[in-house]
Design an enzyme around this catalytic site. Structure first.
Site, mmCIF file in Angstrom:
data_model
loop_
_atom_site.group_PDB
_atom_site.id
_atom_site.type_symbol
_atom_site.label_atom_id
_atom_site.label_comp_id
_atom_site.label_asym_id
_atom_site.label_seq_id
_atom_site.Cartn_x
_atom_site.Cartn_y
_atom_site.Cartn_z
ATOM 1 N N HIS A 57 0.865 -1.198 0.000
ATOM 2 C CA HIS A 57 0.000 0.000 0.000
ATOM 3 C C HIS A 57 0.887 1.228 0.000
ATOM 4 O O HIS A 57 2.097 1.132 0.168
ATOM 5 C CB HIS A 57 -1.008 -0.031 1.150
ATOM 6 C CG HIS A 57 -0.432 0.071 2.537
ATOM 7 N ND1 HIS A 57 0.413 -0.879 3.078
ATOM 8 C CD2 HIS A 57 -0.585 1.017 3.497
ATOM 9 C CE1 HIS A 57 0.729 -0.531 4.306
ATOM 10 N NE2 HIS A 57 0.155 0.625 4.596
ATOM 11 N N ASP A 61 5.550 4.841 5.347
ATOM 12 C CA ASP A 61 6.391 3.909 6.118
ATOM 13 C C ASP A 61 6.524 2.549 5.413
ATOM 14 O O ASP A 61 7.175 1.639 5.934
ATOM 15 C CB ASP A 61 5.871 3.745 7.557
ATOM 16 C CG ASP A 61 4.492 3.130 7.638
ATOM 17 O OD1 ASP A 61 3.590 3.578 6.898
ATOM 18 O OD2 ASP A 61 4.304 2.199 8.442
ATOM 19 N N HIS A 62 5.934 2.428 4.212
ATOM 20 C CA HIS A 62 6.111 1.206 3.403
ATOM 21 C C HIS A 62 6.745 1.489 2.042
ATOM 22 O O HIS A 62 7.096 0.557 1.325
ATOM 23 C CB HIS A 62 4.759 0.505 3.219
ATOM 24 C CG HIS A 62 4.150 0.095 4.525
ATOM 25 N ND1 HIS A 62 4.106 -1.210 4.956
ATOM 26 C CD2 HIS A 62 3.630 0.844 5.529
ATOM 27 C CE1 HIS A 62 3.552 -1.245 6.163
ATOM 28 N NE2 HIS A 62 3.262 -0.001 6.531
ATOM 29 N N HIS A 115 -7.597 -0.927 5.369
ATOM 30 C CA HIS A 115 -6.584 -0.003 5.916
ATOM 31 C C HIS A 115 -6.381 1.126 4.906
ATOM 32 O O HIS A 115 -6.414 2.303 5.256
ATOM 33 C CB HIS A 115 -5.292 -0.772 6.160
ATOM 34 C CG HIS A 115 -4.150 0.060 6.659
ATOM 35 N ND1 HIS A 115 -4.144 0.651 7.902
ATOM 36 C CD2 HIS A 115 -2.969 0.410 6.080
ATOM 37 C CE1 HIS A 115 -3.001 1.323 8.068
ATOM 38 N NE2 HIS A 115 -2.282 1.196 6.973
ATOM 39 N N HIS A 170 4.575 -4.602 10.492
ATOM 40 C CA HIS A 170 5.062 -3.999 11.744
ATOM 41 C C HIS A 170 5.269 -5.045 12.836
ATOM 42 O O HIS A 170 4.565 -6.052 12.869
ATOM 43 C CB HIS A 170 4.050 -2.973 12.282
ATOM 44 C CG HIS A 170 3.912 -1.742 11.451
ATOM 45 N ND1 HIS A 170 4.643 -0.598 11.688
ATOM 46 C CD2 HIS A 170 3.125 -1.470 10.382
ATOM 47 C CE1 HIS A 170 4.304 0.336 10.801
ATOM 48 N NE2 HIS A 170 3.384 -0.167 9.986
HETATM 49 FE FE FE Z 1 2.491 0.879 8.267
HETATM 50 ZN ZN ZN Z 2 -0.108 1.659 6.561
#
Ligand code: FE
Ligand code: ZN
Length: 254
Positions: A57, A61-62, A115, A170
């Protein structure tokens, strides 16, 4: 075809990127590179060259490592085709109907929104990369979806074989588990798992990968049918979707 090698790469404070290497084909992908430096270090340690970036996605942070890694390795960026507008540098858009292939290896793409609206998972051999949809004993926040969408997405992941290894985005396992125990304090699988998790974390070890089978037994978001969970919530007669929604709401405030 030799088995894939998978290496965890801790990033930022609690993210995981994953190197996925096919030695025969000479290919190496990174899943969800939060940032470039730890990924480069891990590659250098193994003497591997990056050929692909896979994104579940668009969250930073990805994807924060996407452009610097592409610049350095000229690698191909693969991600949700439905979300091109939010992916700088996306080369190959994929979805459930296109799937993907890594060397000669068929990769299933599962659309698992909630999400984010275009979140996907990659299924490679007996591993699934679930991003921020399914965590060990948890699920992602519902930023762009409803409890019904999250239940559909988790249910789709639960159709995978029980021994499928789950690689999520995570290291949230310990706090997820603490919450899970408030929902199902008498779930012996959960109590037992938390003992292992606490031990691993005390030694600074990762708790990933999990398995689909273990999530079915211990993840409250996979268990809206659980009588104990329903009793805790006072929702004995509610729908699975409503139970998941209330569980998510409580986790948001945990
Ligand atoms: Fe994340
Ligand atoms: Zn995320």
């Amino acid at each position: 075809m030799s088995p894939l090698e998978i290496e965890l790469v801790p990033c930022l404070s609690d993210n995981y990127a994953y190197l996925v290497r096919d030695a025969d084909a000479g290919l190496c992908a990174v899943v969800d590179p939060s940032e470039a430096p730890p990924v480069k270090l891990a590659l250098a340690r193994r003497g591997w060259t990056l050929t692909h970036i896979l994104n579940t996605h668009h969250h930073f942070d990805h994807t924060g490592g996407n452009l610097p890694l592409k610049e350095e390795f000229g690698c191909e960026i693969v991600g949700p085709g439905q979300d091109r507008a939010r992916f700088e540098g996306l080369d190959t858009g994929v979805d459930e109907s296109t799937g993907w292939s890594f060397g000669g290896r068929a990769v299933r793409v599962l659309e698992i929104p909630a999400h984010t609206s275009s979140h996907i998972a990659f299924v490679m051999d007996d591993a699934v990369f679930t991003g921020d949809t399914m965590f060990a004993m948890g699920c992602g926040r519902l930023f762009e979806g409803t409890p019904a969408m999250m239940w559909a997405s988790l249910s789709k992941l639960m159709t995978l074989r029980d021994d499928t290894r789950v690689y999520c985005g995570h290291e949230y396992t310990q706090s997820n588990g603490r919450f899970a125990l408030t929902m199902e304090p008498n779930n012996t699988d959960l109590v037992e798992r938390m003992r292992d998790v606490d031990m691993a974390r005390a030694k600074g070890l990762p708790t990933i990968p999990s398995t689909i089978g273990l999530e079915k037994k211990t993840n409250p978001f996979c268990r809206p049918g659980s009588a104990e969970l329903r009793r805790t919530l006072g929702m004995e007669a509610a729908s699975d979707v409503d139970v998941l929604g209330e569980t998510r709401r409580r986790k948001d405030n945990f």
